[in-house]
Motif scaffolding. Structure first.
Motif, PDB file in Angstrom:
ATOM      1  N   ALA A 127      42.803  43.608  48.472  1.00  8.36           N
ATOM      2  CA  ALA A 127      44.061  43.712  47.734  1.00  8.36           C
ATOM      3  C   ALA A 127      43.960  42.934  46.424  1.00  8.36           C
ATOM      4  O   ALA A 127      43.709  41.726  46.431  1.00  8.36           O
ATOM      5  CB  ALA A 127      45.217  43.169  48.572  1.00  8.36           C
ATOM      6  N   ASP A 128      44.112  43.651  45.308  1.00 10.57           N
ATOM      7  CA  ASP A 128      44.252  43.024  43.994  1.00 10.57           C
ATOM      8  C   ASP A 128      43.078  42.111  43.668  1.00 10.57           C
ATOM      9  O   ASP A 128      43.240  41.021  43.123  1.00 10.57           O
ATOM     10  CB  ASP A 128      45.573  42.240  43.928  1.00 10.57           C
ATOM     11  N   ALA A 129      41.879  42.562  43.997  1.00 10.33           N
ATOM     12  CA  ALA A 129      40.681  41.739  43.816  1.00 10.33           C
ATOM     13  C   ALA A 129      39.745  42.383  42.809  1.00 10.33           C
ATOM     14  O   ALA A 129      39.435  43.576  42.917  1.00 10.33           O
ATOM     15  CB  ALA A 129      39.950  41.563  45.151  1.00 10.33           C
ATOM     16  N   VAL A 239      43.736  48.165  47.362  1.00  4.98           N
ATOM     17  CA  VAL A 239      45.101  48.244  46.837  1.00  4.98           C
ATOM     18  C   VAL A 239      45.184  47.412  45.563  1.00  4.98           C
ATOM     19  O   VAL A 239      44.626  46.304  45.495  1.00  4.98           O
ATOM     20  CB  VAL A 239      46.132  47.721  47.859  1.00  4.98           C
ATOM     21  N   SER A 240      45.889  47.931  44.569  1.00  2.00           N
ATOM     22  CA  SER A 240      46.164  47.149  43.362  1.00  2.00           C
ATOM     23  C   SER A 240      47.458  47.647  42.735  1.00  2.00           C
ATOM     24  O   SER A 240      48.010  48.677  43.143  1.00  2.00           O
ATOM     25  CB  SER A 240      45.004  47.241  42.367  1.00  2.00           C
ATOM     26  N   GLY A 241      47.948  46.897  41.746  1.00  2.00           N
ATOM     27  CA  GLY A 241      49.172  47.255  41.058  1.00  2.00           C
ATOM     28  C   GLY A 241      48.877  47.856  39.691  1.00  2.00           C
ATOM     29  O   GLY A 241      47.863  47.526  39.068  1.00  2.00           O
ATOM     30  N   ASP A 244      48.545  45.122  37.194  1.00  2.14           N
ATOM     31  CA  ASP A 244      47.792  44.026  37.807  1.00  2.14           C
ATOM     32  C   ASP A 244      46.845  43.360  36.806  1.00  2.14           C
ATOM     33  O   ASP A 244      46.202  44.042  35.990  1.00  2.14           O
ATOM     34  CB  ASP A 244      46.962  44.600  38.959  1.00  2.14           C
ATOM     35  N   GLU A 245      46.724  42.035  36.913  1.00  5.65           N
ATOM     36  CA  GLU A 245      45.653  41.359  36.179  1.00  5.65           C
ATOM     37  C   GLU A 245      44.292  41.790  36.709  1.00  5.65           C
ATOM     38  O   GLU A 245      43.293  41.741  35.974  1.00  5.65           O
ATOM     39  CB  GLU A 245      45.807  39.845  36.256  1.00  5.65           C
ATOM     40  N   ALA A 246      44.226  42.181  37.976  1.00  4.23           N
ATOM     41  CA  ALA A 246      43.042  42.863  38.502  1.00  4.23           C
ATOM     42  C   ALA A 246      43.179  44.328  38.087  1.00  4.23           C
ATOM     43  O   ALA A 246      43.680  45.168  38.826  1.00  4.23           O
ATOM     44  CB  ALA A 246      42.951  42.724  40.012  1.00  4.23           C
ATOM     45  N   THR A 247      42.754  44.614  36.855  1.00  4.40           N
ATOM     46  CA  THR A 247      42.979  45.930  36.264  1.00  4.40           C
ATOM     47  C   THR A 247      42.125  46.985  36.963  1.00  4.40           C
ATOM     48  O   THR A 247      41.225  46.677  37.752  1.00  4.40           O
ATOM     49  CB  THR A 247      42.617  45.914  34.773  1.00  4.40           C
ATOM     50  N   GLU A 248      42.372  48.239  36.605  1.00  2.00           N
ATOM     51  CA  GLU A 248      41.612  49.326  37.211  1.00  2.00           C
ATOM     52  C   GLU A 248      40.119  49.165  36.967  1.00  2.00           C
ATOM     53  O   GLU A 248      39.302  49.469  37.832  1.00  2.00           O
ATOM     54  CB  GLU A 248      42.119  50.666  36.680  1.00  2.00           C
ATOM     55  N   ALA A 249      39.745  48.672  35.797  1.00  2.00           N
ATOM     56  CA  ALA A 249      38.325  48.490  35.488  1.00  2.00           C
ATOM     57  C   ALA A 249      37.679  47.458  36.406  1.00  2.00           C
ATOM     58  O   ALA A 249      36.502  47.583  36.764  1.00  2.00           O
ATOM     59  CB  ALA A 249      38.152  48.074  34.033  1.00  2.00           C
ATOM     60  N   THR A 250      38.439  46.440  36.811  1.00  2.00           N
ATOM     61  CA  THR A 250      37.864  45.397  37.670  1.00  2.00           C
ATOM     62  C   THR A 250      37.819  45.823  39.127  1.00  2.00           C
ATOM     63  O   THR A 250      37.013  45.303  39.900  1.00  2.00           O
ATOM     64  CB  THR A 250      38.659  44.077  37.566  1.00  2.00           C
ATOM     65  N   ILE A 265      47.093  52.723  44.183  1.00  2.00           N
ATOM     66  CA  ILE A 265      47.690  51.929  43.106  1.00  2.00           C
ATOM     67  C   ILE A 265      49.205  51.991  43.238  1.00  2.00           C
ATOM     68  O   ILE A 265      49.787  53.084  43.309  1.00  2.00           O
ATOM     69  CB  ILE A 265      47.254  52.445  41.726  1.00  2.00           C
ATOM     70  N   LEU A 266      49.848  50.830  43.295  1.00  2.00           N
ATOM     71  CA  LEU A 266      51.308  50.761  43.404  1.00  2.00           C
ATOM     72  C   LEU A 266      51.897  50.654  42.001  1.00  2.00           C
ATOM     73  O   LEU A 266      51.589  49.716  41.257  1.00  2.00           O
ATOM     74  CB  LEU A 266      51.735  49.580  44.281  1.00  2.00           C
ATOM     75  N   GLU A 267      52.737  51.609  41.664  1.00  2.00           N
ATOM     76  CA  GLU A 267      53.138  51.820  40.278  1.00  2.00           C
ATOM     77  C   GLU A 267      54.050  50.735  39.712  1.00  2.00           C
ATOM     78  O   GLU A 267      54.070  50.508  38.506  1.00  2.00           O
ATOM     79  CB  GLU A 267      53.828  53.185  40.137  1.00  2.00           C
TER      80      GLU A 267
END
Length: 293
Positions: A127-129, A239-241, A244-250, A265-267
């Motif tokens: 999650a968000d990593a 899972v990510s937002g 998120d600071e954990a962007t799609e690229a990361t 991805i939670l919008e």
């Protein structure tokens, strides 16, 4: 308070539900930071109402586990926290049947653990990593540049002057946190609890990360789990937002390199979608757990 011995130290843990041989695997929750606490992830305990026991714990150096403010920076390593996780699983009798859920740094730690293919691991939630800190830093620079005019310059002035521990730096830093870390205002009590715990004893965070989410100058600044991802052989939910600071690229390397991964991805979320969109997050999690059988 329940603890397990970890060498000369103690790891605090909390079990919601009942750990039973032959029952559903417990969900072991690895918090972020490094240097945060379990508090901001406590709402995941509701999974116990659906039949999955939940194990929260505070990593060494934080929360209700042993604090070691006088340890030098070299003491705090990825291997230390991997060993602590292994020890917890063994001490609780969960090593033969468990699911890991790691948030942020905890997601990276969970991925490294999973890549060793422990026989009792049934599934992994990341999650968000980010998959690497170099990716994280590159994307943080991009997100900082998009903040309101003058914010990035003010942050850099403090970072160059070594005044990142001041109230002034914290006040400017909030522009980034409120956009990319937690978009709920005011911050939820459980998130604030973890934030203040880390503020009160930043030993681990400063040694491994640095003074803020986006100014990583600690020992993790070059760390990556990208090379580990193809070795993960369990079903994996990523899972990510959207903000998120954990962007799609990361995050994308998890989707691309873990053979049995899917990515949601939670919008309306940033870095804590389990707090920002709890119903959606918990629904995704419950569906994933059911698929594990």
């Amino acid at each position: 308070m329940p603890t397990v011995a970890f060498g000369a130290y103690e790891t605090w843990y909390r079990v919601t539900g009942r750990l039973e041989q032959g029952g559903r695997p417990p969900v072991v929750v690895i918090h972020g930071g490094p240097g945060s606490t379990h508090d901001y992830l406590l709402n995941l305990a509701v999974l116990a109402d659906l039949g999955w026991p939940v194990v929260h714990y505070d990593q060494l150096g934080n929360g209700a586990s042993t604090h070691l403010p006088d340890q030098d920076a070299g003491f705090w390593t990825v291997d230390l926290f991997l060993a602590e996780l292994d020890n917890l699983l063994e001490q609780l009798g969960a090593a033969g049947n468990y699911v890991l859920l790691g948030h942020s740094w905890g997601g990276m730690l969970g991925a490294r653990h999973a890549a060793a293919r422990p026989p009792g691991l049934r599934g992994l939630v990341v999650a968000d990593a980010p998959a690497s800190y170099p990716l994280w830093l590159r994307e943080a620079a991009r997100l900082r540049a998009a903040l309101p005019e003058g914010v990035d310059a003010a942050l850099r002035a403090h970072e160059e002057a070594g005044t990142t521990g001041t109230e002034e730096y914290f006040a400017v830093m909030r522009a980034y946190y409120d956009r990319h870390v937690c978009r709920i205002s005011p911050w939820p009590r459980e998130y604030l609890a973890s934030f203040m715990e880390m503020h009160n004893d930043p030993t681990v965070y400063y040694a491994m990360n640095g003074p803020s989410e986006f100014h990583v100058v600690g020992s993790l600044r070059d760390w990556s789990v990208v090379e580990d991802l193809p070795s993960i052989d369990v079903p994996t939910l990523v899972v990510s937002g959207r903000h998120d600071e954990a962007t799609e690229a990361t995050v994308r390397p998890y989707r691309d390199l873990v053979p049995r991964a899917r990515w949601e991805i939670l919008e309306e979320s940033s870095h804590v979608p389990h707090l920002e969109e709890p119903e959606r997050f918990l629904t995704l999690l419950a569906e994933f757990l059911l698929e594990l059988g």
